[in-house]
Design a protein around this motif. Structure first.
Motif: not given
Length: 307
Positions: A123-136
């Motif tokens: 939530e702090c880093c604006g990543l809530t919607d991409v948790g299941k995404r592959v980092i690459e």
């Protein structure tokens, strides 16, 4: 922790192949403050941050994190530090959630706290919607957010970020700056940068290095006071008397820009009118007179230019 000092670097040096990359560096940082490390390439910023993060031992001197000597008690001290090096330590084949869980387990968080911490940093880093995404598969800006998220996953007292906005586009830079300000509400933040506007926007304190030496150390208000200095650029057809120019009101200093042009630094009221009067009386042939205000970049170049 003594007197709210989270980081204390005491006359630290680091020698590589008989060359002092960092030379007798000292600094202090209080809880909730942000310190900007500035300097040209090779100034010693990255080496300094690696030593503060416990990834590199100093050749001489001592580093205390919240009163703990990082050389004598590295495990205890490192538990209080979050670190993002210049080259992000990401496992790009993992999803964001998988990677953050590994980072949390590395810091020995309990299973219950792991879930809470991952949810918070996302939530702090604006990543809530991409948790299941592959980092690459994420953009450069999102990958940088993931790197910052791993640095704060264990709620450290000190967060060290090496060039956190390098390679980002203007929108991503603004987002990371905003994130850094939010982190600084709970932790002390140390970051290095080449982007001078970040210093004014984020820093409480500034430390400028040049070839491993401290050339400037002050709070941001003191640095901004330096920036209040203004200059008169005056060009004359005939030789001038510099000693006479020093008698002008509010003059701090001066130097020749070229054979005919003099740059006069001053504070408070401009000596321009008195300069014109003197130039006419002395028949110097004044033909150019411009006002300039010192910028942060001017101060930086003056203090940290390679020698």
């Amino acid at each position: 922790m003594v007197n709210n000092i989270t980081v204390e670097v005491k006359t630290v040096s680091r020698v590589y192949q008989a060359r002092k990359v960092v030379n007798a560096l000292s600094l202090k940082l209080e809880q909730g403050k942000t310190l900007g490390l500035l300097g040209a390439n090779g100034a010693g910023k990255t080496t300094t941050m690696k030593m503060m993060a416990g990834h590199l031992m100093p050749t001489a001197g001592a580093i205390h994190i919240c009163g703990i000597d990082i050389t004598q008690n590295p495990t205890e001290a490192k538990a209080l530090i979050g670190y993002l090096p210049e080259h992000r330590p990401l496992y790009k084949e993992l999803t964001v959630d998988e990677y953050l869980e590994i980072a949390a387990r590395f810091h020995k968080l309990s299973s219950h706290r792991i879930k809470q911490s991952i949810a918070y940093v996302k939530e702090c880093c604006g990543l809530t919607d991409v948790g299941k995404r592959v980092i690459e598969q994420l953009s450069n800006g999102y990958q940088q957010r993931v790197g910052i998220a791993q640095a704060i996953i264990h709620a450290p007292m000190v967060v060290i970020l090496d060039e956190p906005t390098v390679g980002l586009d203007p929108i991503q830079i603004r987002q990371v700056r905003s994130l850094m300000r939010e982190i600084a509400q709970d932790a002390s933040v140390i970051f290095s940068t080449h982007l001078l506007p970040e210093v004014e926007m984020i820093c409480d304190d500034v430390h400028i290095l040049d070839q491993g030496h401290t050339v400037y150390q002050a709070d941001i208000r003191t640095l901004q006071h330096h920036m209040q200095t203004r200059s008169l650029v005056a060009a004359f057809k005939r030789p001038t008397n510099l000693q006479a120019l020093y008698q002008l009101p509010n003059v701090l200093g001066m130097h020749h820009q070229n054979e005919h042009t003099v740059v006069i630094q001053y504070q408070h009221a401009s000596p321009a009118e008195a300069l014109v009067t003197m130039a006419v009386q002395q028949d110097w042939g004044l033909y150019l007179l411009n006002e300039q205000q010192s910028t942060l970049e001017d101060v930086f170049i003056q203090l940290a230019q390679p020698s």
